[in-house]
Design a protein around this motif. Structure first.
Motif, short mmCIF file in Angstrom:
data_model
loop_
_atom_site.label_atom_id
_atom_site.label_comp_id
_atom_site.label_asym_id
_atom_site.label_seq_id
_atom_site.Cartn_x
_atom_site.Cartn_y
_atom_site.Cartn_z
N MET A 105 0.83 -1.20 0.00
CA MET A 105 0.00 0.00 0.00
C MET A 105 0.87 1.25 0.00
SD MET A 105 -3.39 -0.62 0.12
CE MET A 105 -4.24 0.58 1.16
N GLY A 106 1.93 1.24 0.81
CA GLY A 106 2.83 2.38 0.85
C GLY A 106 3.55 2.59 -0.47
N TYR A 107 3.95 1.50 -1.11
CA TYR A 107 4.66 1.57 -2.40
C TYR A 107 3.82 2.26 -3.46
CZ TYR A 107 6.97 -0.14 -6.66
OH TYR A 107 7.58 -0.24 -7.87
N PHE A 108 2.59 1.77 -3.63
CA PHE A 108 1.74 2.30 -4.70
C PHE A 108 1.18 3.68 -4.36
CE2 PHE A 108 1.68 -2.21 -5.88
CZ PHE A 108 1.95 -2.09 -7.24
N ALA A 109 0.82 3.90 -3.08
CA ALA A 109 0.31 5.22 -2.70
C ALA A 109 1.41 6.27 -2.82
CB ALA A 109 -0.23 5.18 -1.28
N GLY A 110 2.60 5.92 -2.38
CA GLY A 110 3.71 6.87 -2.44
C GLY A 110 4.07 7.24 -3.87
N ARG A 111 4.02 6.27 -4.77
CA ARG A 111 4.42 6.53 -6.15
C ARG A 111 3.33 7.19 -6.98
NH1 ARG A 111 9.10 2.81 -8.57
NH2 ARG A 111 10.42 2.81 -6.71
N THR A 112 2.08 6.97 -6.62
CA THR A 112 0.99 7.59 -7.37
C THR A 112 0.57 8.94 -6.80
OG1 THR A 112 -0.62 6.32 -6.07
CG2 THR A 112 0.08 5.38 -8.18
N MET A 113 0.59 9.08 -5.49
CA MET A 113 0.11 10.29 -4.84
C MET A 113 1.25 11.25 -4.50
SD MET A 113 -2.67 8.48 -2.29
CE MET A 113 -3.13 10.04 -1.54
N GLY A 114 2.42 10.71 -4.13
CA GLY A 114 3.54 11.59 -3.76
C GLY A 114 3.20 12.43 -2.55
N VAL A 137 16.31 11.65 6.67
CA VAL A 137 16.75 10.27 6.86
C VAL A 137 16.34 9.38 5.70
CG1 VAL A 137 16.53 8.22 8.33
CG2 VAL A 137 16.71 10.49 9.36
N SER A 138 15.07 9.50 5.29
CA SER A 138 14.54 8.65 4.22
C SER A 138 13.86 9.54 3.18
CB SER A 138 13.56 7.63 4.80
OG SER A 138 13.12 6.73 3.81
N PRO A 139 14.62 10.08 2.23
CA PRO A 139 14.08 11.08 1.32
C PRO A 139 12.98 10.60 0.39
CG PRO A 139 16.27 10.40 0.64
CD PRO A 139 16.03 9.81 1.99
N LYS A 140 12.82 9.30 0.20
CA LYS A 140 11.79 8.79 -0.71
C LYS A 140 10.48 8.48 -0.01
CE LYS A 140 14.91 6.74 -4.13
NZ LYS A 140 15.28 5.49 -4.85
N LYS A 141 10.49 8.38 1.30
CA LYS A 141 9.27 8.00 2.03
C LYS A 141 8.36 9.20 2.22
CE LYS A 141 9.48 4.81 5.07
NZ LYS A 141 8.55 3.86 4.39
N THR A 142 7.11 9.06 1.77
CA THR A 142 6.14 10.15 1.85
C THR A 142 5.10 9.87 2.94
OG1 THR A 142 4.69 9.08 0.21
CG2 THR A 142 6.38 10.58 -0.63
N TRP A 143 4.41 10.95 3.32
CA TRP A 143 3.32 10.78 4.29
C TRP A 143 2.19 9.97 3.69
CZ3 TRP A 143 2.67 11.00 9.26
CH2 TRP A 143 3.52 11.78 10.04
N SER A 144 1.92 10.16 2.38
CA SER A 144 0.84 9.41 1.75
C SER A 144 1.13 7.91 1.80
CB SER A 144 0.66 9.86 0.30
OG SER A 144 1.83 9.64 -0.46
#
Length: 262
Positions: A148-157, A165-172
């Motif tokens: 869920m985090g993978y697809f939400a992060g890549r589609t919603m940003g 610390v983790s520049p690719k991890k989004t709140w979404s």
């Protein structure tokens, strides 16, 4: 594993590698006993080896020694007699060997110790009453949170969760991971008759897994490493793949210890 906020070029490799890992992991979990113990020993040794590679560049002898010690002490810890205090103490040795004093200081052996303790707990949990159910639940929670985090992060940003610390991890992606974990808990409550508290525990376990992911990201960022290794196509190394599961396992070990000691 942090996978948010990028393109989709690695999806095919990720899926194929994930299928192989599912087959191996599911087989070991189903069999339990010696099969799962052996997998735990191998995974521990390789993860400690990867950690040593990150913090001690260009020293293959120490990489191999750290990984070998990690495997040996894990075998002792999950062997006859369980986790005796002697073995609990010496689980820290591979981490101390992997400690590069100029960087991260005590964080490296502490991180290695947490990894080993989490693996030990997950292997031993399988042999407990209802252990098969709990192992499957943990795995499903981490998979749901990650997917869920993978697809939400890549589609919603959107805004970053902890960019330093983790520049690719989004709140979404982070919140979507909580939702996915909560749905696993809800499904087990509705279908399996589990107590409703499992929904909250699923969300907290997913968050612990995300913290495990962030902890590894912090080490990689401090050492300038992108992936812990290239053992798994599309995923990087075992640490990149199992950091969340280790975080969840360590969290549940602490919760179980607190309940048992109450």
């Amino acid at each position: 594993m942090s996978t948010e906020g990028g393109n989709w070029t690695d999806l095919r490799a990720r899926v194929l590698s994930a299928l192989v890992m599912v087959v191996i992991g599911a087989g070991a979990i189903w069999a339990g006993g010696l099969a799962l113990a052996a997998l735990g020993v191998v995974v521990t040794g390789l993860m400690v080896w990867e950690l040593a590679r990150m913090v001690i560049p260009d020293n293959n002898a120490k990489h191999v020694a750290a990984g070998a010690l990690g495997a040996v002490f894990m075998a002792l810890a999950i062997g006859p007699g369980g986790l005796l205090p002697f073995y609990l103490l010496f689980l820290a040795v591979p981490g101390l060997l992997a400690w590069e004093g100029r960087k991260l200081r005590l964080w490296v052996p502490l991180y290695a110790y947490g990894l080993q303790l989490a693996v030990w707990y997950l292997v031993m949990l399988r042999g407990a009453d209802g252990g098969f159910f709990w192992i499957i639940w943990i795995v499903l929670v981490i998979i749901a949170s990650d997917v869920m985090g993978y697809f939400a992060g890549r589609t919603m940003g959107g805004p970053k969760f902890w960019p330093r610390v983790s520049p690719k991890k989004t709140w979404s992606g982070t919140v979507a991971g909580w939702v996915g974990a909560g749905l696993i808990g809800w499904g087990l409550v509705v279908i399996g008759g589990a107590p409703p508290i499992l929904i909250l525990l699923s969300i907290l376990t997913a968050f612990a897994g995300q913290i495990g992911d962030i902890a590894e990201s912090a080490i990689k960022r401090a050492t300038g490493i992108k992936d812990s290794s290239n053992l798994i196509p599309g995923h990087g190394g075992l640490l990149d793949r199992f950091d969340a599961l280790a975080g969840a396992g360590l969290f549940l070990f602490v919760i179980n210890s607190l309940i048992a000691g109450a």
